[in-house]
Design an enzyme around this catalytic site. Structure first.
Site, PDB file in Angstrom:
ATOM      1  N   TYR A  63       0.822  -1.211   0.000  1.00 53.86           N
ATOM      2  CA  TYR A  63       0.000   0.000   0.000  1.00 53.86           C
ATOM      3  C   TYR A  63       0.857   1.262   0.000  1.00 53.86           C
ATOM      4  O   TYR A  63       0.415   2.320  -0.424  1.00 53.86           O
ATOM      5  CB  TYR A  63      -0.906   0.034   1.241  1.00 53.86           C
ATOM      6  CG  TYR A  63      -2.245  -0.648   1.071  1.00 53.86           C
ATOM      7  CD1 TYR A  63      -2.329  -1.995   0.746  1.00 53.86           C
ATOM      8  CD2 TYR A  63      -3.431   0.056   1.255  1.00 53.86           C
ATOM      9  CE1 TYR A  63      -3.555  -2.620   0.605  1.00 53.86           C
ATOM     10  CE2 TYR A  63      -4.660  -0.557   1.118  1.00 53.86           C
ATOM     11  CZ  TYR A  63      -4.715  -1.892   0.793  1.00 53.86           C
ATOM     12  OH  TYR A  63      -5.932  -2.499   0.652  1.00 53.86           O
ATOM     13  N   LYS A  80       2.819 -15.528   2.877  1.00 56.62           N
ATOM     14  CA  LYS A  80       3.014 -16.297   1.647  1.00 56.62           C
ATOM     15  C   LYS A  80       4.504 -16.603   1.558  1.00 56.62           C
ATOM     16  O   LYS A  80       5.206 -16.223   0.608  1.00 56.62           O
ATOM     17  CB  LYS A  80       2.506 -15.476   0.442  1.00 56.62           C
ATOM     18  CG  LYS A  80       2.424 -16.244  -0.864  1.00 56.62           C
ATOM     19  CD  LYS A  80       1.305 -17.260  -0.920  1.00 56.62           C
ATOM     20  CE  LYS A  80       1.406 -18.081  -2.204  1.00 56.62           C
ATOM     21  NZ  LYS A  80       0.485 -19.240  -2.196  1.00 56.62           N
ATOM     22  N   ASP A 113      -3.406 -18.357   1.127  1.00 55.50           N
ATOM     23  CA  ASP A 113      -4.444 -19.034   0.328  1.00 55.50           C
ATOM     24  C   ASP A 113      -5.187 -20.056   1.194  1.00 55.50           C
ATOM     25  O   ASP A 113      -6.415 -20.175   1.142  1.00 55.50           O
ATOM     26  CB  ASP A 113      -3.859 -19.669  -0.942  1.00 55.50           C
ATOM     27  CG  ASP A 113      -2.578 -20.451  -0.711  1.00 55.50           C
ATOM     28  OD1 ASP A 113      -2.028 -20.399   0.411  1.00 55.50           O
ATOM     29  OD2 ASP A 113      -2.119 -21.134  -1.650  1.00 55.50           O
ATOM     30  N   ASP A 167      -6.502  -6.740   4.217  1.00 52.08           N
ATOM     31  CA  ASP A 167      -7.619  -6.059   3.547  1.00 52.08           C
ATOM     32  C   ASP A 167      -8.576  -7.100   2.973  1.00 52.08           C
ATOM     33  O   ASP A 167      -9.794  -7.040   3.180  1.00 52.08           O
ATOM     34  CB  ASP A 167      -7.071  -5.167   2.426  1.00 52.08           C
ATOM     35  CG  ASP A 167      -8.188  -4.496   1.633  1.00 52.08           C
ATOM     36  OD1 ASP A 167      -9.123  -3.975   2.282  1.00 52.08           O
ATOM     37  OD2 ASP A 167      -8.136  -4.509   0.393  1.00 52.08           O
ATOM     38  N   ASP A 227     -12.499  -8.663   4.714  1.00 51.48           N
ATOM     39  CA  ASP A 227     -13.808  -8.647   4.038  1.00 51.48           C
ATOM     40  C   ASP A 227     -14.414 -10.053   4.041  1.00 51.48           C
ATOM     41  O   ASP A 227     -15.608 -10.234   4.272  1.00 51.48           O
ATOM     42  CB  ASP A 227     -13.675  -8.165   2.581  1.00 51.48           C
ATOM     43  CG  ASP A 227     -13.849  -6.654   2.446  1.00 51.48           C
ATOM     44  OD1 ASP A 227     -13.479  -5.942   3.396  1.00 51.48           O
ATOM     45  OD2 ASP A 227     -14.349  -6.207   1.407  1.00 51.48           O
TER      46      ASP A 227
END
Ligand code: IPM
Ligand code: MG
Length: 358
Positions: A143, A193, A225, A249, A253
């Site tokens: 970001y 990851k 994942d 982020d 959600d």
């Protein structure tokens, strides 16, 4: 106590939900003997319309003069990605997070007892309960890395976004996660990851160091994942989930939907110094703005987090959460959480009922 609160009402449904949350704060003030001074701060698309930029000069200073910041929502199609950066609401949101040093974003995803039916997962899964705290790193990673877009000779335009993390950044968010876990069910799941990314391998090594130090807390590594899959397979396994900015982020959600509605979930963004910033995790929902349809609960629960994390007032926080649960248990629903065909109530009525319970 007297608290000075910056209000960033923002765009779309932002002003409506903030107004209800302010009403709830005042009800809490009356009950517990606090007073509030509210300072309106302009930020987002509304600021672009008013003064030509989404993050007007002096915004951070105005917020720093307050004890906490309450934000509704920013953004909307009117100020889309075709607009220059300084006019886009998202630019302002990232800037305020950075300028206030809000590196820790706490996003609790809990299935409220009265909302068990709203969980889209299998009944057996919902019955096990869902109560996790997503701890998202908020001021680093992709970001905030260097961005570029340039012409190549043979591949047309090319764009890059740099993802960088330092040990210092990873350690401070990691400590937050372990400290929070100690107050909860004492389990930290660190999401990365590391099978691909160098930033993730560094992340993992710092987390392992902390896991040794906080040996009373159970620790695990989860690949991002796999985490996405586990969140819909068996979310009850998670207590504190700590992860970098972009993974957080996306996963927050996903976690919110598992609990029924994004309209119910609050968040707290905190750093090492005041003020913290509190906001619902949903967006500005321009399609229903100004129609008294928005769910104010996520913003009202964000006020509960403000009392808990900025003011160390657990009693006030509990009173707000209990009032929300009581109103939901009585069956009151805004349209986003109502069963199809069942009568729902508006933003203002929901706010009023919650105030009454306080
Ligand atoms: C969030 C939002 C923001 C983010 C956007 C609006 C920039 O999605 O708070 O989760 O990506 O951080
Ligand atoms: Mg998001």
């Amino acid at each position: 106590m007297n608290y000075k609160i910056a209000l960033i009402k923002g765009d779309g449904i932002g002003p409506e939900v903030v107004n209800e949350a302010v009403g709830v704060m005042e009800a809490v003030g009356k009950k517990f003997g606090h007073t509030f001074e509210f300072v309106d701060v302009l930020l987002g698309g509304c600021a672009t319309d008013a003064v030509g930029k989404s993050y007007p000069d002096g915004t951070a200073e105005k917020c720093k003069a307050c004890d906490a910041v309450l934000l509704g929502a920013v953004g909307g199609p009117k100020w889309g990605s075709d607009k220059p950066a300084e006019q886009r609401p998202e630019t302002a949101l990232l800037a305020i997070r950075k300028d206030l040093g809000l590196y820790a974003n706490l996003r609790p995803a809990a299935l409220r007892p009265a909302m068990a039916d709203a969980c889209p997962l299998k009944k057996e899964t919902a019955e096990k309960g869902i109560d996790l705290m997503m701890v998202r790193e908020l001021t680093g990673g992709i970001y905030f890395g260097k961005r570029d877009k340039y012409q190549t000779e043979d591949r047309g335009l090319e764009a890059t976004d740099l993802m960088a993390y330092s040990e210092k950044e990873i350690e401070r968010i990691g400590r937050r996660a372990f400290e929070l876990a100690r107050l909860r069910r004492k389990k930290v799941s660190s999401v990365d990851k590391a099978n691909v990314l160098e930033t993730s391998r560094l992340w993992r090594s710092v987390m392992h160091r902390l896991a040794e130090e906080y040996s009373d807390v159970q620790y695990e590594d989860v690949l991002v994942d796999n985490c996405a899959m586990q969140l819909v397979r068996d979310p009850g396994q998670f207590d504190v989930v700590v992860t970098e900015n972009m993974f957080g982020d996306i996963l927050s959600d996903e976690a919110s939907m598992v609990t029924g509605s994004i309209g119910l979930l609050p968040s707290a963004s905190i750093g090492d110094t005041a003020p913290g910033l509190y906001e619902p995790i949903h967006g500005s929902a321009p399609d229903i703005a100004g129609q008294d349809k928005a769910n104010p609960i996520a913003t009202i629960l964000s006020v509960a987090m403000m009392f808990r994390y900025s003011f160390q007032r657990a009693e006030e926080a509990n009173a707000i959460e209990a009032a929300v649960d009581a109103v939901l248990a009585e069956g009151w629903r805004t349209p986003d959480i109502a069963e199809p065909g069942v009568k729902s109530i508006g933003t203002k009525e929901m706010g009023r009922l919650i105030r009454e319970h306080i």
